[in-house]
Design a protein around this motif. Structure first.
Motif, PDB file in Angstrom:
ATOM      1  N   CYS A 168       0.855  -1.198   0.000  1.00  0.00           N
ATOM      2  CA  CYS A 168       0.000   0.000   0.000  1.00  0.00           C
ATOM      3  C   CYS A 168       0.888   1.244   0.000  1.00  0.00           C
ATOM      4  N   LYS A 205      -9.647   4.829   7.144  1.00  0.00           N
ATOM      5  CA  LYS A 205      -9.862   3.421   6.819  1.00  0.00           C
ATOM      6  C   LYS A 205     -10.642   3.289   5.519  1.00  0.00           C
ATOM      7  N   THR A 206     -11.660   4.109   5.335  1.00  0.00           N
ATOM      8  CA  THR A 206     -12.464   4.066   4.111  1.00  0.00           C
ATOM      9  C   THR A 206     -11.592   4.346   2.887  1.00  0.00           C
ATOM     10  N   GLU A 237      -9.160   1.403   2.330  1.00  0.00           N
ATOM     11  CA  GLU A 237      -9.815   0.200   1.803  1.00  0.00           C
ATOM     12  C   GLU A 237     -10.070   0.322   0.306  1.00  0.00           C
ATOM     13  N   CYS A 265      -6.237   0.099  -1.031  1.00  0.00           N
ATOM     14  CA  CYS A 265      -5.513  -1.143  -0.708  1.00  0.00           C
ATOM     15  C   CYS A 265      -6.407  -2.026   0.161  1.00  0.00           C
ATOM     16  N   PRO A 266      -7.370  -2.731  -0.423  1.00  0.00           N
ATOM     17  CA  PRO A 266      -8.328  -3.513   0.359  1.00  0.00           C
ATOM     18  C   PRO A 266      -7.664  -4.557   1.258  1.00  0.00           C
ATOM     19  N   ASN A 267      -8.191  -4.675   2.478  1.00  0.00           N
ATOM     20  CA  ASN A 267      -7.769  -5.715   3.421  1.00  0.00           C
ATOM     21  C   ASN A 267      -6.258  -5.726   3.678  1.00  0.00           C
ATOM     22  N   THR A 268      -5.676  -4.528   3.777  1.00  0.00           N
ATOM     23  CA  THR A 268      -4.215  -4.444   3.895  1.00  0.00           C
ATOM     24  C   THR A 268      -3.744  -3.705   5.136  1.00  0.00           C
ATOM     25  N   CYS A 274      -6.392  -1.049  11.521  1.00  0.00           N
ATOM     26  CA  CYS A 274      -6.910   0.135  12.211  1.00  0.00           C
ATOM     27  C   CYS A 274      -5.912   0.620  13.261  1.00  0.00           C
ATOM     28  N   ARG A 283     -11.931  -5.212   8.449  1.00  0.00           N
ATOM     29  CA  ARG A 283     -12.504  -4.532   7.290  1.00  0.00           C
ATOM     30  C   ARG A 283     -13.199  -3.243   7.745  1.00  0.00           C
ATOM     31  N   ARG A 284     -13.770  -3.294   8.935  1.00  0.00           N
ATOM     32  CA  ARG A 284     -14.343  -2.107   9.575  1.00  0.00           C
ATOM     33  C   ARG A 284     -13.723  -1.982  10.951  1.00  0.00           C
ATOM     34  N   ASN A 317     -13.966  -9.012  12.091  1.00  0.00           N
ATOM     35  CA  ASN A 317     -14.388  -9.607  10.814  1.00  0.00           C
ATOM     36  C   ASN A 317     -15.321 -10.798  11.030  1.00  0.00           C
TER      37      ASN A 317
END
Length: 321
Positions: A34, A109-110, A113, A116-119, A122, A315-316, A321
């Protein structure tokens, strides 16, 4: 040796320790997975801080309340309660955490995501954003090691006794920090985070009428006037540092000998012989304060971090998850 050389040496010693004890944490952890990480954090921090100036102190407090707990810097403070479990954020001491800190992490985070999703965890977002906000406010820079995983558990029952409260005597607050591996000097430096932000009137008004109060009389009168309706309006608050409320500097420590501290614990730092020498030292030398504060913040950011297969990348940030 110049202040910058001293800071560099301190940072180098901490970095060496970090690399030994947290081999999977690196400064460029997201270099390949990322590469936009740092820029996205900076952009999010900048826009949020400009729109809402309380974001800096709100995020700093959120970071402290996450990392000081026994489970360390795992972003467990961000998890919401479920019908089966009351989370850390709903413990009494955390109910006053400002929403701007939570909102900042959600925004970052938004954006991450999408890029770079799921990377990116938090926990890393909170650690990096806190450092960037501190520098925006004029505070010291320190390297943030990355590669944390997010915790899967958050219990309000684990909070009591592990976070300082304004009414605690100084020896008790100091013990919270020393049990986590901090020196008294580092504890006092971290208390200097009160140079920005605000406190609700309910946290200090009861102390104003105390005959043995350490408040400057005129300051006490001003506080009573500002907080006159706090029982009807519990959101009423006052800046922790009335001199330079939006700048991270050593004015907080300069205020304490003058009776311009806001909370009982602030006055305690100056009246207690255990901590008073460090208050006086930081009041005289802002570079010294910045040096110790930066060292302590980096040390705090590495407490009990989860890496590798431990934890997860949420993811959030408000739910596992």
């Amino acid at each position: 040796m110049s202040p910058f050389s001293v800071l560099f040496c301190a940072a180098f010693s901490v970095c060496w320790l970090c690399c030994v004890t947290n081999a999977r944490l690196t400064l460029d952890f997201y270099k390949d997975t990322c590469p936009q990480f740092s820029q996205i954090i900076r952009d999010t921090v900048t826009s949020k801080q400009i729109a809402s100036p309380t974001t800096g102190p709100a995020t700093l407090r959120l970071f402290l309340h996450d990392c000081l707990l026994p489970n360390g810097c795992d972003a467990s403070i961000l998890l919401s309660s479920t019908p089966f479990s009351k989370a850390e954020r709903d413990a009494d001491i955390n109910l006053s955490l400002p929403g701007d800190g939570f909102d900042l992490v959600v925004r970052a985070k938004t954006a991450l995501e999408l890029a770079c999703p799921n990377t990116v965890s938090c926990a890393d977002i909170l650690s990096a954003a806190t450092r960037d906000l501190l520098t925006m406010l004029g505070g010291p820079f320190y390297p943030v090691f990355l590669g944390r995983r997010d915790g899967r558990s958050s219990l309000s029952s684990s909070v009591a006794g592990h976070l300082p409260t304004p009414s605690m005597p100084i020896p008790q607050i100091a013990q919270i920090f020393t049990q986590r591996g901090f020196s008294v000097e580092e504890f006092v430096a971290l208390s200097g985070a009160h140079t920005v932000g605000f406190s609700h009137c309910s946290e200090f008004v009861p102390n104003l009428s105390n005959s043995s109060s350490s408040y400057n009389p005129r300051f006490a009168q001003g506080l009573q006037k500002a907080c006159a309706d706090y029982r009807k309006n519990p959101t009423l608050s006052v800046f922790n540092d009335i001199m330079t409320p939006n700048k991270f500097d050593n004015a907080y420590f300069q205020n304490l000998p003058k009776g311009l501290g806001l909370l009982k614990s602030d006055h305690g730092l100056y009246s207690d012989p255990l901590t008073r020498p460090f208050v006086e030292s930081f009041a005289k030398d802002q570079n010294k304060f910045f040096q110790v504060f930066a060292h302590a913040m980096q040390k705090l950011s590495l407490l009990n971090v989860q890496t590798g297969r431990k934890g997860e990348i949420r993811r959030r940030c408000d739910q596992i998850n």
